[in-house]
Write a protein that holds these residues in place. Structure first.
Motif, PDB file in Angstrom:
ATOM      1  N   LYS A   1       0.819  -1.220   0.000  1.00  0.00           N
ATOM      2  CA  LYS A   1       0.000   0.000   0.000  1.00  0.00           C
ATOM      3  C   LYS A   1       0.849   1.265   0.000  1.00  0.00           C
ATOM      4  N   ARG A   2       2.111   1.131   0.352  1.00  0.00           N
ATOM      5  CA  ARG A   2       3.022   2.275   0.404  1.00  0.00           C
ATOM      6  C   ARG A   2       3.959   2.298  -0.786  1.00  0.00           C
ATOM      7  N   GLY A   3       3.861   1.289  -1.664  1.00  0.00           N
ATOM      8  CA  GLY A   3       4.717   1.256  -2.840  1.00  0.00           C
ATOM      9  C   GLY A   3       6.159   0.924  -2.537  1.00  0.00           C
ATOM     10  N   VAL A   4       6.381   0.138  -1.482  1.00  0.00           N
ATOM     11  CA  VAL A   4       7.733  -0.239  -1.051  1.00  0.00           C
ATOM     12  C   VAL A   4       7.786  -1.764  -0.961  1.00  0.00           C
ATOM     13  N   MET A   5       8.918  -2.344  -1.380  1.00  0.00           N
ATOM     14  CA  MET A   5       9.081  -3.787  -1.269  1.00  0.00           C
ATOM     15  C   MET A   5       9.774  -4.146   0.043  1.00  0.00           C
ATOM     16  N   ILE A   6       9.310  -5.227   0.658  1.00  0.00           N
ATOM     17  CA  ILE A   6      10.016  -5.825   1.785  1.00  0.00           C
ATOM     18  C   ILE A   6      11.077  -6.767   1.208  1.00  0.00           C
ATOM     19  N   VAL A   7      12.315  -6.643   1.685  1.00  0.00           N
ATOM     20  CA  VAL A   7      13.362  -7.568   1.258  1.00  0.00           C
ATOM     21  C   VAL A   7      13.948  -8.233   2.502  1.00  0.00           C
ATOM     22  N   VAL A   8      13.826  -9.535   2.568  1.00  0.00           N
ATOM     23  CA  VAL A   8      14.324 -10.282   3.731  1.00  0.00           C
ATOM     24  C   VAL A   8      15.792 -10.602   3.498  1.00  0.00           C
ATOM     25  N   GLN A   9      16.608 -10.341   4.493  1.00  0.00           N
ATOM     26  CA  GLN A   9      18.049 -10.524   4.386  1.00  0.00           C
ATOM     27  C   GLN A   9      18.479 -11.828   5.044  1.00  0.00           C
ATOM     28  N   ASN A  10      19.251 -12.619   4.316  1.00  0.00           N
ATOM     29  CA  ASN A  10      19.932 -13.749   4.939  1.00  0.00           C
ATOM     30  C   ASN A  10      21.093 -13.180   5.754  1.00  0.00           C
ATOM     31  N   HIS A  11      21.115 -13.484   7.049  1.00  0.00           N
ATOM     32  CA  HIS A  11      22.062 -12.784   7.925  1.00  0.00           C
ATOM     33  C   HIS A  11      22.783 -13.743   8.866  1.00  0.00           C
ATOM     34  N   ALA A  12      22.868 -15.013   8.463  1.00  0.00           N
ATOM     35  CA  ALA A  12      23.558 -16.026   9.271  1.00  0.00           C
ATOM     36  C   ALA A  12      23.016 -16.066  10.693  1.00  0.00           C
ATOM     37  N   ASP A  13      21.693 -15.881  10.810  1.00  0.00           N
ATOM     38  CA  ASP A  13      21.042 -15.974  12.115  1.00  0.00           C
ATOM     39  C   ASP A  13      19.966 -17.047  12.017  1.00  0.00           C
ATOM     40  N   PHE A  14      18.698 -16.691  12.048  1.00  0.00           N
ATOM     41  CA  PHE A  14      17.662 -17.698  11.827  1.00  0.00           C
ATOM     42  C   PHE A  14      17.750 -18.237  10.400  1.00  0.00           C
ATOM     43  N   ILE A  15      18.092 -17.358   9.455  1.00  0.00           N
ATOM     44  CA  ILE A  15      18.322 -17.780   8.070  1.00  0.00           C
ATOM     45  C   ILE A  15      19.812 -18.070   7.910  1.00  0.00           C
ATOM     46  N   GLN A  16      20.145 -19.337   7.680  1.00  0.00           N
ATOM     47  CA  GLN A  16      21.549 -19.714   7.529  1.00  0.00           C
ATOM     48  C   GLN A  16      21.883 -20.290   6.164  1.00  0.00           C
ATOM     49  N   THR A  17      20.873 -20.756   5.443  1.00  0.00           N
ATOM     50  CA  THR A  17      21.110 -21.397   4.143  1.00  0.00           C
ATOM     51  C   THR A  17      20.155 -20.833   3.098  1.00  0.00           C
ATOM     52  N   ALA A  18      20.467 -21.137   1.841  1.00  0.00           N
ATOM     53  CA  ALA A  18      19.581 -20.734   0.752  1.00  0.00           C
ATOM     54  C   ALA A  18      18.199 -21.347   0.914  1.00  0.00           C
ATOM     55  N   ASP A  19      18.138 -22.607   1.349  1.00  0.00           N
ATOM     56  CA  ASP A  19      16.843 -23.261   1.526  1.00  0.00           C
ATOM     57  C   ASP A  19      15.994 -22.529   2.564  1.00  0.00           C
ATOM     58  N   HIS A  20      16.630 -22.025   3.609  1.00  0.00           N
ATOM     59  CA  HIS A  20      15.892 -21.279   4.630  1.00  0.00           C
ATOM     60  C   HIS A  20      15.213 -20.048   4.036  1.00  0.00           C
ATOM     61  N   VAL A  21      15.975 -19.255   3.276  1.00  0.00           N
ATOM     62  CA  VAL A  21      15.407 -18.022   2.738  1.00  0.00           C
ATOM     63  C   VAL A  21      14.372 -18.322   1.656  1.00  0.00           C
ATOM     64  N   LEU A  22      14.623 -19.342   0.841  1.00  0.00           N
ATOM     65  CA  LEU A  22      13.681 -19.668  -0.227  1.00  0.00           C
ATOM     66  C   LEU A  22      12.366 -20.205   0.319  1.00  0.00           C
ATOM     67  N   GLU A  23      12.419 -20.910   1.446  1.00  0.00           N
ATOM     68  CA  GLU A  23      11.179 -21.388   2.061  1.00  0.00           C
ATOM     69  C   GLU A  23      10.301 -20.218   2.490  1.00  0.00           C
ATOM     70  N   ILE A  24      10.916 -19.198   3.068  1.00  0.00           N
ATOM     71  CA  ILE A  24      10.149 -18.027   3.503  1.00  0.00           C
ATOM     72  C   ILE A  24       9.540 -17.315   2.310  1.00  0.00           C
ATOM     73  N   VAL A  25      10.331 -17.113   1.262  1.00  0.00           N
ATOM     74  CA  VAL A  25       9.819 -16.440   0.060  1.00  0.00           C
ATOM     75  C   VAL A  25       8.665 -17.235  -0.546  1.00  0.00           C
ATOM     76  N   ARG A  26       8.826 -18.544  -0.614  1.00  0.00           N
ATOM     77  CA  ARG A  26       7.774 -19.388  -1.205  1.00  0.00           C
ATOM     78  C   ARG A  26       6.494 -19.329  -0.389  1.00  0.00           C
ATOM     79  N   ARG A  27       6.613 -19.396   0.926  1.00  0.00           N
ATOM     80  CA  ARG A  27       5.420 -19.462   1.763  1.00  0.00           C
ATOM     81  C   ARG A  27       4.700 -18.116   1.870  1.00  0.00           C
TER      82      ARG A  27
END
Length: 310
Positions: free
Chosen positions: A188-214
């Motif tokens: 609604k604000r015309g801005v994209m959310i971009v989730v960062q892999n930061h070696a914390d809860f997200i540690q692998t490509a599969d982790h970040v891709l699961e979030i994007v997919r879901r």
């Protein structure tokens, strides 16, 4: 008698009428432009400076945000990415007068504001605290919109360890629900959310891709941090996430099987090009040393790597 040529308006109507309409997301034609390596040359890539490179002088008052903008402009950057905590009184949102002062300063220097970001944690077990983190992201999404920044960076969570008593599936669901909420607001604000892999809860490509997919939103993409895949070989992981990137963090070093080594910038730039990415490539220098020395040196290395693959 010769038939007069059709006017431009009628020609455009006829041409547009022949194009298929999309019901969801981008049209196939736009998707091809966005993803085709042949369409994505390095001329479509612009260098931005993630201002974490100047974290120490910004946080201790040695440099102001305005001074850092001037330095980046004089060096030749196309844009800057100032994280929210470099604004006064973070996490409180600054007055519009200050935001517009920064926006005007960047514009007059010829700099775009390629993004901003917040510190947040969507892995907190307490629902009220997660709601507060969502509200933080929403408040700074409004700031991004006022600055003209196309993206706002968020984390999934700040810790590697799961909350006691919960499994990864449960925590991932919290993260997905929170990011979906933020993405719906950001749309609604015309801005994209971009989730960062930061070696914390997200540690692998599969982790970040699961979030994007879901989450499955046109308003969610990835801030691809090449230095934060610390398990295994990072290059295949970077390549697998690259098609989902809306911005990056290009770093001097990355981790191969847990060992910190210099980044093969030519290999990274090939991955960027082959993914079809177009847009800003923010660079970020870390560690000890004067950023007024480190940033120009790394800037030149990244430029040469781009030229090498053109």
């Amino acid at each position: 008698m010769d038939t007069p040529p059709p006017d431009r308006r009628n020609f455009l109507k006829t041409a547009l009428a022949s194009l298929p309409l999309a019901t969801v997301g981008e049209t196939p034609a736009i998707q091809q432009v966005l993803t085709s390596p042949e369409k994505s040359r390095t001329s479509h890539l612009r260098l931005s400076c993630n201002l974490y490179s100047f974290n120490e002088p910004l946080m201790n008052g040695q440099m102001t945000l305005e001074q850092v903008l001037t330095f980046c402009a004089e060096l030749g950057f196309n844009a800057v990415d100032p994280t929210a905590y470099y604004f006064p009184n973070y996490p409180t949102v600054p007055d519009d007068s200050y935001l517009y002062q920064i926006k005007r300063r960047a514009f007059r220097l010829g700099l775009d504001i390629s993004g901003t970001g917040v510190r947040n944690d969507f892995t907190l077990p307490n629902l009220d605290r997660r709601k507060a983190e969502i509200e933080l992201v929403k408040k700074w999404t409004d700031v991004a919109a006022r600055l003209g920044a196309p993206v706002i960076r968020v984390f999934a969570g700040t810790g590697k360890e799961l909350p006691v008593g919960y499994n990864r599936e449960e925590v991932t669901t919290w993260v997905v629900d929170a990011i979906r909420d933020c993405s719906e607001y950001a749309a609604k604000r015309g801005v994209m959310i971009v989730v960062q892999n930061h070696a914390d809860f997200i540690q692998t490509a599969d982790h970040v891709l699961e979030i994007v997919r879901r989450v499955h939103s046109d308003w969610l993409a990835v801030n691809l941090d090449i230095g934060s895949f610390k398990l295994g070989d990072p290059y295949p992981q970077i390549a697998s996430v690259a098609p989902h990137a809306a911005t990056w963090q290009i770093k001097e070093n990355l981790f191969v099987n847990g060992q910190e080594v210099p980044t093969d910038l030519t290999k990274i730039m090939r991955i960027v090009r082959e993914s079809g990415y177009r847009g800003y490539l923010p660079i970020e220098t870390l560690g000890r040393g004067d950023p007024k020395v480190k940033v120009p040196a790394f800037y030149e290395k990244v430029k040469k790597a781009l030229e090498a693959i053109d």
